[in-house]
Design a protein around this motif. Structure first.
Motif: not given
Length: 271
Positions: A129, A150, A153-154, A156-158, A160-162, A171, A174
């Motif tokens: 992170t 898979r 994909d996790r 990518i979520g981080l 967009d958040a961290k 944005r 990526k």
């Protein structure tokens, strides 16, 4: 100010470190000033791939804790004048990486280099992170297998958040780098096809790196594959990926795939 790239993945062993070295060297071969930064505290390998393991005196933790200046810790590549390495510590704990220290080091590097490429540890723990936090661009390295996709994909979520950009409501750029691809095995159904991976992750494709012994051979020699054998299939794929990172629009072809020109150009969404 330079751009910060994080090379990341959810799964280990997908080729992040070899890709960091190859992309960094390829950018330096274009006369860009580049530093590659190892964030894998305790398990550093980037110095090995770069052939600089015997030249490490100070590392990023020494800089963060005020035990050395950044200029003392940076290692200039012997083959490319514009390529540098900031190694990770092999003996310290990951908790030595502080958010404030990382921010200070990254901001200083941005003032001296065109590209700051952060080699992230696998997974979603602290080192990963922190490696992605200040990134302008993320290169998500993925193997064509279900578990790797898979986990990506996790990640990518981080992203967009961290990241700092996410917290500002922006944005982060990526890109997908698909490594260890074998078209014959994909056709047999032994691994996912390119289009299957793109459908799941839905991010632009930066490049496809074919499965090749050239990558392993280069790593064992202590050289990025883009330096060890510039004419090898993986090296050519990394050079094309760097051109896309630099803003060129290039069709992405699958190494070894026998398709018509129309299919090669229009069959994939390039970065």
């Amino acid at each position: 100010m330079g751009k910060v790239i994080v090379v990341t993945s959810g799964k280990g062993g997908v080729g992040k470190t070899t890709s960091t070295a190859a992309l960094g060297a390829a950018l330096a071969q274009r006369n860009e000033k580049v530093v590659v930064v190892d964030f894998d505290v305790g398990l550093r390998n980037l110095d090995l791939v770069m052939g600089a393991e015997r030249r490490v005196v100070y590392d990023m933790i020494n800089v963060i804790q005020g035990e050395a200046k950044l200029t003392q810790a940076l290692i200039r590549d012997k083959r490319l004048e514009t390529l540098f390495l900031l190694p990770a510590s092999q003996t310290r704990d990951k908790d030595c990486l502080t958010a404030e220290g990382v921010e200070r080091v990254v901001n200083e590097l941005k003032t001296h280099f065109d590209w700051v490429i952060c080699d992230s540890p696998a997974g979603i723990e602290r080192g990963a992170t922190l490696a992605m936090r200040h990134a302008d661009i993320a290169v998500i390295v993925t193997n064509p297998e279900v578990s790797s996709v898979r986990d990506s994909d996790r990640i990518i979520g981080l992203l967009d958040a961290k990241t700092e950009k996410a917290e500002r409501g922006e944005r982060i750029e990526k890109h997908l780098l698909l490594t260890r691809y074998d078209v014959t095995r994909a056709e047999r159904g032994d691994m996912l096809k390119v289009d299957d991976v793109l459908e799941i992750l839905s991010i632009p494709l930066l490049g496809i790196i074919p499965e090749s012994m050239d990558v392993l051979r280069a790593s064992n020699l202590g050289a990025p594959v883009t330096l060890a054998d510039q004419n090898s299939a993986p090296a050519r794929a990394y050079f094309e990926a760097v051109r896309r990172l630099s803003g060129e629009v290039l069709p992405v072809t699958v190494p070894g795939e026998k398709r018509g020109l129309f299919g090669k150009i229009f069959g994939r969404r390039a970065a």
